[in-house]
Motif scaffolding. Sequence first.
Motif, PDB file in Angstrom:
ATOM      1  N   ILE A   1      -4.620   1.363  -4.424  1.00 15.13           N
ATOM      2  CA  ILE A   1      -3.498   1.132  -5.342  1.00 15.13           C
ATOM      3  C   ILE A   1      -2.657   2.396  -5.324  1.00 15.13           C
ATOM      4  O   ILE A   1      -3.169   3.503  -5.567  1.00 15.13           O
ATOM      5  N   ASP A   2      -1.356   2.256  -5.020  1.00  9.17           N
ATOM      6  CA  ASP A   2      -0.510   3.451  -4.901  1.00  9.17           C
ATOM      7  C   ASP A   2      -0.019   3.931  -6.263  1.00  9.17           C
ATOM      8  O   ASP A   2      -0.369   3.362  -7.307  1.00  9.17           O
ATOM      9  N   ASN A   3       0.812   4.976  -6.250  1.00  9.53           N
ATOM     10  CA  ASN A   3       1.280   5.567  -7.511  1.00  9.53           C
ATOM     11  C   ASN A   3       2.286   4.696  -8.259  1.00  9.53           C
ATOM     12  O   ASN A   3       2.665   5.005  -9.384  1.00  9.53           O
ATOM     13  N   LYS A   4       2.718   3.592  -7.624  1.00  9.26           N
ATOM     14  CA  LYS A   4       3.613   2.643  -8.305  1.00  9.26           C
ATOM     15  C   LYS A   4       2.845   1.405  -8.772  1.00  9.26           C
ATOM     16  O   LYS A   4       3.436   0.390  -9.112  1.00  9.26           O
ATOM     17  N   LYS A   5       1.539   1.498  -8.750  1.00 10.51           N
ATOM     18  CA  LYS A   5       0.645   0.415  -9.175  1.00 10.51           C
ATOM     19  C   LYS A   5       0.717  -0.812  -8.261  1.00 10.51           C
ATOM     20  O   LYS A   5       0.398  -1.922  -8.672  1.00 10.51           O
ATOM     21  N   LYS A   6       1.123  -0.584  -7.018  1.00 13.59           N
ATOM     22  CA  LYS A   6       1.151  -1.671  -6.036  1.00 13.59           C
ATOM     23  C   LYS A   6      -0.141  -1.623  -5.217  1.00 13.59           C
ATOM     24  O   LYS A   6      -0.666  -0.546  -4.916  1.00 13.59           O
ATOM     25  N   ILE A   7      -0.642  -2.789  -4.863  1.00 16.18           N
ATOM     26  CA  ILE A   7      -1.875  -2.884  -4.098  1.00 16.18           C
ATOM     27  C   ILE A   7      -1.548  -2.820  -2.611  1.00 16.18           C
ATOM     28  O   ILE A   7      -0.684  -3.556  -2.122  1.00 16.18           O
ATOM     29  N   ILE A   8      -2.230  -1.929  -1.902  1.00 14.51           N
ATOM     30  CA  ILE A   8      -1.998  -1.727  -0.473  1.00 14.51           C
ATOM     31  C   ILE A   8      -3.253  -2.124   0.305  1.00 14.51           C
ATOM     32  O   ILE A   8      -4.372  -1.745  -0.063  1.00 14.51           O
TER      33      ILE A   8
END
Length: 210
Positions: free
Chosen positions: A152-159
């Motif tokens: 989970i990146d720093n923008k709360k998006k799942i990668i």
Amino acid sequence: MKKITLILSAALLIAALAGCSGKSEESSTGSSEQETTSSAVSTTESSQISIKRPAESSVVSQVSEESRLPEKVTVKDKDTLNYKDSASNLNADFPKEFDTVSSEYKPSKGIYLSNPEGTATLQIEAVKNPGISSTDLVDYLKKKYPSADVSIDNKKKIICKTTVKNSKGQTVASYLKAEVTTEGYNEMILYFQPEDKAVYEQVFNKINFV
């Protein structure tokens, strides 16, 4: 005595005529200067108008470009396109190389795009799964793709970065970016040849939900 008077009268008349002629010349000179000034102003205004034309041409060019793009895809800036579907709650930005609809897959809610060379594709889709959380989605991806790099990146998006088999049985890189919504989750998946990883790592960083 009369002759002197006549001579003086004649002299005064000549002087008066000379004065009128001088005023007439001054008036003519003034008029000429006004015409010159007016011409200069007109030339300046014409120059200013011509300077504005490229901006108008740019707008026309953008409108022309958008008319060739797939439905719901618009130009955001010189390097970026945007796909927006309010009904599916999808709003995403991506590099403008993905400007063609691919016939390989048709999402029920979303769009599947390709670059002109067909060497990479971009899937933008809304997946219905009410109640799912970010943790649930991360766990699901880790189980489905055991060797994948999931985070989970720093923008709360799942990668999720992994490789999969395409419809032709070929191994392709699959880079997913997802966000959880009230209806489930939205996903953007970039597919490309593994050997092009260095290029498409940069491209992947430019795809974002708005």
